[in-house]
Design an enzyme around this catalytic site. Structure first.
Site, PDB file in Angstrom:
ATOM      1  N   SER A  96       9.279   4.274  -1.606  1.00  0.00           N
ATOM      2  CA  SER A  96       9.735   5.631  -2.172  1.00  0.00           C
ATOM      3  C   SER A  96       8.414   5.785  -2.923  1.00  0.00           C
ATOM      4  O   SER A  96       7.889   6.724  -3.279  1.00  0.00           O
ATOM      5  CB  SER A  96      11.089   5.622  -3.098  1.00  0.00           C
ATOM      6  OG  SER A  96      10.811   4.723  -4.209  1.00  0.00           O
TER       7      SER A  96
ATOM      8  N   ASP B 271       1.937   1.049   3.276  1.00  0.00           N
ATOM      9  CA  ASP B 271       2.939   2.238   3.038  1.00  0.00           C
ATOM     10  C   ASP B 271       2.130   3.148   3.092  1.00  0.00           C
ATOM     11  O   ASP B 271       2.796   4.523   3.795  1.00  0.00           O
ATOM     12  CB  ASP B 271       3.381   1.926   1.565  1.00  0.00           C
ATOM     13  CG  ASP B 271       4.103   0.391   1.409  1.00  0.00           C
ATOM     14  OD1 ASP B 271       4.385  -0.216   2.511  1.00  0.00           O
ATOM     15  OD2 ASP B 271       4.354   0.146   0.361  1.00  0.00           O
TER      16      ASP B 271
HETATM   17  P1  ADP Z   1       9.761   1.396  -3.453  1.00  0.00           P
HETATM   18  O1  ADP Z   1       9.876  -0.133  -2.886  1.00  0.00           O
HETATM   19  O2  ADP Z   1      10.898   2.260  -3.136  1.00  0.00           O
HETATM   20  O3  ADP Z   1       8.461   1.748  -3.317  1.00  0.00           O
HETATM   21  P2  ADP Z   1       9.277   0.648  -6.409  1.00  0.00           P
HETATM   22  O4  ADP Z   1      10.237   0.059  -7.452  1.00  0.00           O
HETATM   23  O5  ADP Z   1       7.921   0.315  -6.042  1.00  0.00           O
HETATM   24  O6  ADP Z   1      10.062   0.847  -5.033  1.00  0.00           O
HETATM   25  O7  ADP Z   1       9.014   2.242  -6.834  1.00  0.00           O
HETATM   26  C1  ADP Z   1      10.090   3.008  -7.095  1.00  0.00           C
HETATM   27  C2  ADP Z   1       9.755   3.820  -8.288  1.00  0.00           C
HETATM   28  O8  ADP Z   1       9.151   5.262  -7.590  1.00  0.00           O
HETATM   29  C3  ADP Z   1      10.967   4.631  -9.051  1.00  0.00           C
HETATM   30  O9  ADP Z   1      11.214   3.840 -10.087  1.00  0.00           O
HETATM   31  C4  ADP Z   1      10.402   6.007  -9.496  1.00  0.00           C
HETATM   32  O10 ADP Z   1       9.507   5.899 -10.580  1.00  0.00           O
HETATM   33  C5  ADP Z   1       9.628   6.465  -8.305  1.00  0.00           C
HETATM   34  N1  ADP Z   1      10.211   7.375  -7.364  1.00  0.00           N
HETATM   35  C6  ADP Z   1      10.959   6.995  -6.222  1.00  0.00           C
HETATM   36  N2  ADP Z   1      11.696   7.981  -5.644  1.00  0.00           N
HETATM   37  C7  ADP Z   1      11.328   9.073  -6.570  1.00  0.00           C
HETATM   38  C8  ADP Z   1      11.911  10.437  -6.572  1.00  0.00           C
HETATM   39  N3  ADP Z   1      12.692  10.980  -5.687  1.00  0.00           N
HETATM   40  N4  ADP Z   1      11.241  11.337  -7.503  1.00  0.00           N
HETATM   41  C9  ADP Z   1      10.565  10.530  -8.547  1.00  0.00           C
HETATM   42  N5  ADP Z   1      10.063   9.455  -8.533  1.00  0.00           N
HETATM   43  C10 ADP Z   1      10.542   8.490  -7.632  1.00  0.00           C
HETATM   44  P1  NG1 Z   2       7.418  -1.974  -0.895  1.00  0.00           P
HETATM   45  O1  NG1 Z   2       8.325  -2.153   0.055  1.00  0.00           O
HETATM   46  O2  NG1 Z   2       7.062  -0.198  -0.725  1.00  0.00           O
HETATM   47  O3  NG1 Z   2       7.578  -2.214  -2.345  1.00  0.00           O
HETATM   48  C1  NG1 Z   2       5.189  -3.496  -0.975  1.00  0.00           C
HETATM   49  C2  NG1 Z   2       3.628  -3.020  -0.722  1.00  0.00           C
HETATM   50  C3  NG1 Z   2       3.276  -3.369   0.524  1.00  0.00           C
HETATM   51  C4  NG1 Z   2       3.475  -4.541   1.199  1.00  0.00           C
HETATM   52  C5  NG1 Z   2       4.955  -4.719   0.981  1.00  0.00           C
HETATM   53  C6  NG1 Z   2       5.431  -6.157   1.366  1.00  0.00           C
HETATM   54  C7  NG1 Z   2       2.725  -1.391  -2.298  1.00  0.00           C
HETATM   55  C8  NG1 Z   2       2.635  -0.228  -2.795  1.00  0.00           C
HETATM   56  N1  NG1 Z   2       3.566  -1.755  -1.413  1.00  0.00           N
HETATM   57  O4  NG1 Z   2       6.112  -2.506  -0.394  1.00  0.00           O
HETATM   58  O5  NG1 Z   2       1.652  -3.024   0.480  1.00  0.00           O
HETATM   59  O6  NG1 Z   2       2.661  -5.646   0.547  1.00  0.00           O
HETATM   60  O7  NG1 Z   2       5.423  -4.761  -0.461  1.00  0.00           O
HETATM   61  O8  NG1 Z   2       5.210  -6.259   2.829  1.00  0.00           O
HETATM   62  O9  NG1 Z   2       2.429  -2.447  -3.120  1.00  0.00           O
END
Ligand code: ADP
Ligand code: NG1
Length: 457
Positions: free
Chosen positions: A146, A190
């Site tokens: 996300s 991603d």
């Molecule tokens: P992911 O594995 O889904 O990338 P992260 O923990 O790295 O998870 O990032 C999640 C963060 O991205 C949330 O805490 C929020 O700050 C942001 N985010 C995700 N979805 C939304 C959304 N619909 N609107 C605003 N921010 C979002």
């Molecule tokens: P997610 O699952 O979106 O947190 C993260 C890293 C990827 C990759 C995976 C593990 C970011 C933005 N994304 O993904 O590059 O390393 O973990 O395979 O750092």
């Protein structure tokens, strides 16, 4: 291979699409004007190749239907105004030349600002302000990207609002780099799949140079995502960056032992390339050079002949105090996982009679390596993988960063209904909190399309 053309601009009748119509209405009530355009960037599920993109190795994700969709109007105000359809994410505004991203608090607007800043820096400056309303359908902090979908959407919006042009490849590379402003040192999986995805295709994503190749998964099975209901925000914890620095140090220690140049920035993949050997040889080198006991800071310094201060330069801001590093386990995971990606792609291309079983086995091995060598699983994910396998999946593994989030399972099409029913029963209905979220937590998915711009006809 992709030619990297600019993200497609599509035209649609907003009044005929419920999600767009609602977003348009909400935008008008918020900003008193209709949106000029809409931008969409999808989340992704990684089928195999976990935690190896930042070591330079190829990964094999596909885009999801779930996405970040934003309605936008460029303005003359030099102000970025952000709002969200989800009230958890508060309104925010900032002047375009006063952007500050606080790495100690990963608030939602900072992900948007990462994308904005990446484009601003690429073109040296951008002048347009924007009014923007974001609507997201990707479960957050669940390994389905996300955060990157939001960064990519923001990058794309900034390009379009300022009348600039970039290829999908350039956008993916810029967004991969600029998401690191949030503080996590991720690879480019991603952002690459978010821009380069095509409907109906999983993709082998390779780096340096970035390229995406279609992978057609054999008929007869579907991929099912199941959310463990345990969230893990990468930027709010040190887990992710600790793994990144363990891989960096492992590459240096291995390089030094093999008489290879180790002082410059070096990833495990660069080392293999530099030595000109295959993955098998790298796995034997790990066995010969590294020991399974964690390396203390003193031992790392001794191995490399560096001071504690020089070690700190290898570490990230949030890993300065890490007392020890598991080099053997992390390197073993990376090289074996890189080999599984190659094998997965080969099975998809050649489709032998037992293709599904072979792919399932590779997914299961990947999960075990993530659990035991990379230690990025958690009890909930391990339980969910077991439940999925018991319920008829031929392969099941955590997907994304891990320590919570989702699993992806490969399920024979003719067992899909009974699989879904069993997993509901055993994992979700048995637990009140999980039961409340079960409808969005378990779903079959097809490879979706990549980021796009929409305008109203
Ligand atoms: P992911 O594995 O889904 O990338 P992260 O923990 O790295 O998870 O990032 C999640 C963060 O991205 C949330 O805490 C929020 O700050 C942001 N985010 C995700 N979805 C939304 C959304 N619909 N609107 C605003 N921010 C979002
Ligand atoms: P997610 O699952 O979106 O947190 C993260 C890293 C990827 C990759 C995976 C593990 C970011 C933005 N994304 O993904 O590059 O390393 O973990 O395979 O750092």
């Amino acid at each position: 291979m992709e030619d990297g053309a600019t993200p497609p601009q599509q035209f649609l009748q907003v009044s005929e699409n419920e999600r767009f119509r609602k977003l348009k209405d909400a935008f008008i009530s918020k900003y008193g004007m209709p949106p000029a355009f809409y931008a969409r960037a999808p989340g992704r599920v990684n089928l195999i190749g976990e935690h190896i993109d930042y070591s330079g190795y190829a990964v094999l994700p596909m885009a999801l239907e779930q996405d970040i969709l934003a309605a936008v109007t460029p303005t003359q105000t030099s102000i970025i105004q952000l709002a969200n359809t989800n009230p958890v994410y508060l309104d925010y505004s900032v002047q375009i030349n006063k952007i500050h991203i606080d790495t100690t608090k990963p608030l939602w607007q900072y992900y948007f600002l990462c994308g904005f800043k990446g484009i601003q820096e690429h073109f040296n400056s951008v002048s347009s302000g924007i009014n923007c309303l974001v609507d997201g359908t990707i479960p957050a902090s669940s390994g389905l990207s996300s955060s990157s979908a939001l960064v990519c959407c923001a990058g794309l919006i900034t390009v379009i609002a300022n009348g600039k042009v970039l290829s999908k490849i350039e956008l993916a590379e810029i967004c991969a780099r600029c998401e690191r402003y949030i503080g996590t040192e991720g690879g480019g999986m991603d952002q690459s799949i978010s821009f380069l995805a095509e409907k109906g295709m999983a993709k082998l994503i390779e780096f340096n140079p970035l390229r995406a190749t279609n992978v057609k998964v054999p008929k007869g099975a579907v991929f099912v995502i199941a959310n463990s209901c345990k969230e893990m925000n990468k930027a709010a914890t040190t887990h992710f960056n600790i793994r990144v620095v363990e891989c960096r140090i492992a590459a240096k220690v291995l390089a030094k032992a093999k008489g290879h140049e180790w002082q410059k920035s070096l990833r495990l993949g660069d080392l293999q390339q530099g030595l000109g050997v295959d993955l098998e040889t790298m796995l034997s080198t790990v066995e010969q050079v590294l020991h399974p006991e964690p390396y203390s800071r003193e031992e790392v310094c001794q191995c490399l002949g560096i001071s504690q201060k020089e070690l700190c330069n290898i570490l990230t801001q949030n890993t300065q105090d890490v007392p020890s590093f598991k080099l053997y386990q992390r390197a073993k995971h990376v090289y074996s996982e890189a080999r599984r990606v190659v094998e997965f792609k080969r099975v998809c291309d050649e489709t032998p009679a037992n293709a599904l079983q072979l792919l399932g086995d590779l997914m299961n091995q990947s999960h075990l390596s993530c659990r035991d060598m990379y230690e990025c699983s958690c009890p909930e994910l391990d339980q969910l993988v077991d439940v999925c396998l018991q319920s008829g999946a031929v392969g099941s593994r955590l997907t994304g960063a891990g320590w919570g989030g989702c699993t992806v399972s490969m399920v024979p099409t003719n067992k899909l209904d009974s699989f879904l029913a069993k997993v509901q029963e055993i994992y979700y209905k048995a637990d009140g909190q999980r039961a409340a979220k079960q409808t969005q937590s378990l779903f079959a998915t097809q490879p979706g399309g990549g980021a796009a711009i929409y305008r109203e006809v």
